[in-house]
Design an enzyme around this catalytic site. Structure first.
Site, PDB file in Angstrom:
ATOM      1  N   PRO A 285       0.786  -1.221   0.000  1.00 32.26           N
ATOM      2  CA  PRO A 285       0.000   0.000   0.000  1.00 32.26           C
ATOM      3  C   PRO A 285       0.828   1.287   0.000  1.00 32.26           C
ATOM      4  O   PRO A 285       0.259   2.362  -0.177  1.00 32.26           O
ATOM      5  CB  PRO A 285      -0.786  -0.108   1.299  1.00 32.26           C
ATOM      6  CG  PRO A 285       0.084  -0.942   2.182  1.00 32.26           C
ATOM      7  CD  PRO A 285       0.748  -1.931   1.280  1.00 32.26           C
TER       8      PRO A 285
ATOM      9  N   ASP B  54       3.904   1.751 -11.549  1.00 33.58           N
ATOM     10  CA  ASP B  54       2.785   2.689 -11.564  1.00 33.58           C
ATOM     11  C   ASP B  54       3.103   3.911 -10.708  1.00 33.58           C
ATOM     12  O   ASP B  54       4.000   3.873  -9.865  1.00 33.58           O
ATOM     13  CB  ASP B  54       1.540   2.015 -10.974  1.00 33.58           C
ATOM     14  CG  ASP B  54       0.859   1.134 -12.009  1.00 33.58           C
ATOM     15  OD1 ASP B  54       1.218   1.235 -13.190  1.00 33.58           O
ATOM     16  OD2 ASP B  54      -0.019   0.349 -11.615  1.00 33.58           O
TER      17      ASP B  54
ATOM     18  N   LYS C  54      -0.454   6.494 -14.837  1.00 33.92           N
ATOM     19  CA  LYS C  54      -1.778   6.109 -14.389  1.00 33.92           C
ATOM     20  C   LYS C  54      -2.125   6.639 -13.009  1.00 33.92           C
ATOM     21  O   LYS C  54      -2.236   5.892 -12.050  1.00 33.92           O
ATOM     22  CB  LYS C  54      -1.929   4.563 -14.351  1.00 33.92           C
ATOM     23  CG  LYS C  54      -1.846   3.917 -15.680  1.00 33.92           C
ATOM     24  CD  LYS C  54      -3.208   3.495 -16.171  1.00 33.92           C
ATOM     25  CE  LYS C  54      -3.266   2.078 -16.610  1.00 33.92           C
ATOM     26  NZ  LYS C  54      -3.309   1.092 -15.604  1.00 33.92           N
TER      27      LYS C  54
ATOM     28  N   GLY D 259      -0.329  -2.033  -4.003  1.00 38.99           N
ATOM     29  CA  GLY D 259      -1.199  -2.997  -3.346  1.00 38.99           C
ATOM     30  C   GLY D 259      -0.960  -4.398  -3.868  1.00 38.99           C
ATOM     31  O   GLY D 259       0.165  -4.852  -3.975  1.00 38.99           O
ATOM     32  N   ASP D 260      -2.053  -5.077  -4.200  1.00 38.37           N
ATOM     33  CA  ASP D 260      -1.966  -6.400  -4.813  1.00 38.37           C
ATOM     34  C   ASP D 260      -2.211  -6.251  -6.311  1.00 38.37           C
ATOM     35  O   ASP D 260      -3.131  -5.533  -6.710  1.00 38.37           O
ATOM     36  CB  ASP D 260      -3.013  -7.331  -4.197  1.00 38.37           C
ATOM     37  CG  ASP D 260      -2.894  -8.730  -4.765  1.00 38.37           C
ATOM     38  OD1 ASP D 260      -2.237  -9.560  -4.123  1.00 38.37           O
ATOM     39  OD2 ASP D 260      -3.428  -8.981  -5.867  1.00 38.37           O
TER      40      ASP D 260
ATOM     41  N   VAL E 137      -5.844  -6.947  -7.678  1.00 40.10           N
ATOM     42  CA  VAL E 137      -7.001  -6.177  -7.194  1.00 40.10           C
ATOM     43  C   VAL E 137      -6.998  -4.815  -7.887  1.00 40.10           C
ATOM     44  O   VAL E 137      -6.112  -3.995  -7.642  1.00 40.10           O
ATOM     45  CB  VAL E 137      -6.923  -5.987  -5.664  1.00 40.10           C
ATOM     46  CG1 VAL E 137      -8.098  -5.128  -5.181  1.00 40.10           C
ATOM     47  CG2 VAL E 137      -6.931  -7.330  -4.944  1.00 40.10           C
TER      48      VAL E 137
ATOM     49  N   THR F 151      -3.069  -5.406  -0.132  1.00 36.13           N
ATOM     50  CA  THR F 151      -3.971  -4.497  -0.823  1.00 36.13           C
ATOM     51  C   THR F 151      -4.385  -3.340   0.094  1.00 36.13           C
ATOM     52  O   THR F 151      -4.329  -3.453   1.326  1.00 36.13           O
ATOM     53  CB  THR F 151      -5.192  -5.287  -1.345  1.00 36.13           C
ATOM     54  OG1 THR F 151      -5.911  -4.460  -2.232  1.00 36.13           O
ATOM     55  CG2 THR F 151      -6.102  -5.751  -0.215  1.00 36.13           C
ATOM     56  N   ALA F 152      -4.777  -2.222  -0.536  1.00 31.43           N
ATOM     57  CA  ALA F 152      -5.064  -0.997   0.220  1.00 31.43           C
ATOM     58  C   ALA F 152      -6.116  -1.217   1.313  1.00 31.43           C
ATOM     59  O   ALA F 152      -6.020  -0.633   2.395  1.00 31.43           O
ATOM     60  CB  ALA F 152      -5.514   0.101  -0.737  1.00 31.43           C
TER      61      ALA F 152
ATOM     62  N   MET G 183     -10.999   3.582  -5.351  1.00 29.14           N
ATOM     63  CA  MET G 183     -11.212   4.668  -6.324  1.00 29.14           C
ATOM     64  C   MET G 183     -12.579   5.300  -6.101  1.00 29.14           C
ATOM     65  O   MET G 183     -13.272   5.644  -7.056  1.00 29.14           O
ATOM     66  CB  MET G 183     -11.113   4.115  -7.762  1.00 29.14           C
ATOM     67  CG  MET G 183      -9.753   3.531  -8.058  1.00 29.14           C
ATOM     68  SD  MET G 183      -9.679   2.676  -9.632  1.00 29.14           S
ATOM     69  CE  MET G 183     -10.427   1.103  -9.242  1.00 29.14           C
TER      70      MET G 183
HETATM   71  N1  SAH Z   1      -3.963  -2.769  -6.689  1.00 32.26           N
HETATM   72  C1  SAH Z   1      -4.237  -1.752  -5.697  1.00 32.26           C
HETATM   73  C2  SAH Z   1      -5.428  -0.898  -6.055  1.00 32.26           C
HETATM   74  C3  SAH Z   1      -5.195  -0.025  -7.257  1.00 32.26           C
HETATM   75  S1  SAH Z   1      -6.589   0.991  -7.638  1.00 32.26           S
HETATM   76  C4  SAH Z   1      -4.427  -2.422  -4.317  1.00 32.26           C
HETATM   77  O1  SAH Z   1      -4.525  -3.633  -4.249  1.00 32.26           O
HETATM   78  O2  SAH Z   1      -4.448  -1.706  -3.330  1.00 32.26           O
HETATM   79  C5  SAH Z   1      -6.129   2.506  -6.885  1.00 32.26           C
HETATM   80  C6  SAH Z   1      -6.981   2.743  -5.654  1.00 32.26           C
HETATM   81  O3  SAH Z   1      -6.465   1.980  -4.576  1.00 32.26           O
HETATM   82  C7  SAH Z   1      -6.964   4.169  -5.155  1.00 32.26           C
HETATM   83  O4  SAH Z   1      -7.884   4.966  -5.840  1.00 32.26           O
HETATM   84  C8  SAH Z   1      -7.355   3.982  -3.715  1.00 32.26           C
HETATM   85  O5  SAH Z   1      -8.753   3.785  -3.587  1.00 32.26           O
HETATM   86  C9  SAH Z   1      -6.684   2.680  -3.357  1.00 32.26           C
HETATM   87  N2  SAH Z   1      -5.379   2.877  -2.716  1.00 32.26           N
HETATM   88  C10 SAH Z   1      -4.178   2.495  -3.160  1.00 32.26           C
HETATM   89  N3  SAH Z   1      -3.226   2.814  -2.254  1.00 32.26           N
HETATM   90  C11 SAH Z   1      -3.847   3.400  -1.220  1.00 32.26           C
HETATM   91  C12 SAH Z   1      -3.414   3.928   0.016  1.00 32.26           C
HETATM   92  N4  SAH Z   1      -2.139   3.934   0.392  1.00 32.26           N
HETATM   93  N5  SAH Z   1      -4.359   4.466   0.842  1.00 32.26           N
HETATM   94  C13 SAH Z   1      -5.646   4.469   0.510  1.00 32.26           C
HETATM   95  N6  SAH Z   1      -6.100   3.967  -0.644  1.00 32.26           N
HETATM   96  C14 SAH Z   1      -5.227   3.441  -1.506  1.00 32.26           C
END
Ligand code: SAH
Length: 479
Positions: A231, A254, A276, A308-309, A312, A337-338, A389
């Site tokens: 995250p 990214d 992105k 994140g993952d 996801v 993941t977040a 998002m």
């Molecule tokens: N693959 C990522 C998600 C990518 S989509 C995962 O698994 O986390 C991007 C969205 O992820 C952002 O709009 C937000 O909603 C969330 N996100 C990613 N990093 C974050 C963080 N550090 N804190 C809060 N939300 C986060």
């Protein structure tokens, strides 16, 4: 060379101990510690202790180690390759050391460096590969710290890979010319397809990959790893991800992946930002797919780093399909993941006994048309909902869920920059959620969690989402 050309007073060597006698004198904790260390070898271990502590006796029995219940006599040392004096008493240890020296056997006295002929290292064991860390007795804690760091860097399957390498030595010497080609072969062997197949426990695939490598004299097809960077916090990345980063020729990352994680790669690795962030796409998804295929075909080891993952909301599905179609091998390394990071920051249970037993990962971007998205139905049935998002669609999400019958005072938690030091936590209710879209002070990524389980979390570190809001009332009290 060490600073100021400092010389080592103890020089590391690897001593052959297989089937040889190693004798430990003593029955306490120190003896047990040395016995545990030596038991990582195939030496024939003998412990001499008249009155061993129960812990030692139990360990010796469980590990098939010979425990002689006798008072120490010098003849116990006969034919030993190494001797440990671990009696806990200085005079007794000194006597053992002297008896060993009289027999020309090197001795170690536990915690008495001045009496030692040799020191034992902190050991990273991936037999047949070993990394031994020594400080000449100056800093056992330092040695353990170094050991732990090296241990993390080396794959758990390194030993199996090294054993397999030994079985290829002859064939390689015969078929791959000495010099550059042979170095290329071994580098590909230890970091390429054979290594990856061994790591996932598939020895026959590993042999096949090694045979192909032998046929191609070390030239191999590229490989793409879709890697979750976690995250944001740089220490919330997996050890496997870190290892792949250190081996990569190219890192395609990214925008949400923090600089510190991208920096974990080799200094000479090529780094490509695929962009992105909402509103400023630097490359289209098709361009990214094509880039990954091209790099793989060039024989590069590519890490495709995603926040994140990767599976996801990471568009990994499209990238994997493109790689598959192009015949470029790939693997996926999961990440945190977040939603998990946000829940951890809040101390928020995503599932809660008797309250929430399912978990939905969704985005606010599938609300087109009048049909209720299926996750809304799950929310009404008590699922915890994590919205990715979801900033610009906050009002729609809240409105749809309320229309569908979810109570306006259902608890909501919002985390901006989860896991990072500049994170911000907010609490409120479904009714407050639309405010999220209009808060211009939130510029980082935000994750929203909705559901009765949220009410069970700790609101002492969070601010209200809108100023009039109170902390949500736990569901069980509300009913
Ligand atoms: N693959 C990522 C998600 C990518 S989509 C995962 O698994 O986390 C991007 C969205 O992820 C952002 O709009 C937000 O909603 C969330 N996100 C990613 N990093 C974050 C963080 N550090 N804190 C809060 N939300 C986060």
């Amino acid at each position: 060379m060490a600073e100021g050309s400092a010389k080592l007073n103890a020089f590391p060597v690897f001593m052959r101990v297989d089937q040889r006698r190693v004798v430990i004198i003593g029955g306490g904790e120190e003896a047990l510690a040395k016995a545990r260390l030596m038991a990582q070898s195939s030496a024939e271990l003998v412990i001499v202790a008249e009155l061993p502590e129960p812990q030692l006796a139990v360990w010796a029995a469980a590990n098939g180690v010979h425990l002689l219940l006798e008072a120490y006599r010098p003849h116990h040392l006969d034919n030993a390759a190494l001797v440990f004096a671990a009696t806990g008493e200085e005079a007794a240890d000194r006597a053992v050391v002297e008896d060993a020296r009289a027999r020309s056997i090197p001795a170690n006295a536990v915690d008495r460096p001045e009496l030692c002929d040799f020191y034992t290292p902190a050991l990273v064991n991936r037999a047949p590969v070993a990394v031994a860390v020594g400080t000449e007795g100056a800093g056992p804690v330092l040695a353990q710290m170094i050991r732990a760091r090296i241990d993390q860097m080396l794959s758990p399957s390194l030993g199996r890979l090294a054993t397999m390498a030994a079985s290829y030595r002859e064939a390689v010497d015969q078929r791959v010319p000495k010099g550059l080609a042979r170095r290329r072969f071994w580098k590909s062997f230890f970091t390429g397809h054979p290594a990856r197949a061994v790591a996932v426990g598939d020895p026959s695939a590993a042999r096949q990959a090694a045979d192909e490598l032998l046929d191609s004299r070390g030239f191999e097809l590229g490989h793409v790893a879709l890697v979750g960077a976690g995250p944001g916090a740089e220490d919330l990345i997996t050890l496997r991800a870190q290892r792949l980063l250190m081996e990569a020729d190219v890192i395609v990352h990214d925008a949400l992946v923090p600089e510190a994680v991208v920096a974990m790669g080799r200094r000479d690795a090529e780094r490509i930002a695929a962009g992105k962030r909402k509103g400023c796409h630097s490359k289209t998804q098709n361009e990214i797919n094509a880039l990954l295929v091209k790099l793989g075909r060039e024989g590069k080891r590519v890490v495709r780093l995603k926040s994140g993952d990767p599976l996801v909301f990471g568009r990994a599905g499209e990238e994997m399909a493109a790689l598959r179609d192009a015949g470029v091998p790939y693997e996926v390394v999961p990440g945190i993941t977040a939603a998990f990071a946000a829940a951890a920051d809040f101390g928020l249970p995503l599932t809660l006994r008797g309250v929430a037993s399912s978990l939905v990962f969704t985005t606010g971007h599938d609300l087109k048309g009048e049909a209720l998205p299926d996750w809304a139905r799950l929310a009404i049935d008590g699922a915890t909902v994590a919205v990715y998002m979801g900033r610009s669609t906050a009002a729609e999400v809240a409105g749809r869920l309320q229309n569908a019958g979810l109570s306006p005072d259902t608890a909501v938690a919002v985390v901006e920059n989860a896991s990072l030091s500049n994170r911000r936590l907010f609490h409120g209710t479904l009714e407050d959620l639309p405010a999220l879209a209009t808060r211009t002070d939130l510029t980082g990524p935000v994750l929203t969690i909705i559901g009765d389980a949220v009410a069970g979390s700790d609101f002492s570190h969070s601010e209200p989402l809108v100023t009039h809001a109170k902390a949500p009332v736990p569901a069980r009290i509300r009913e």
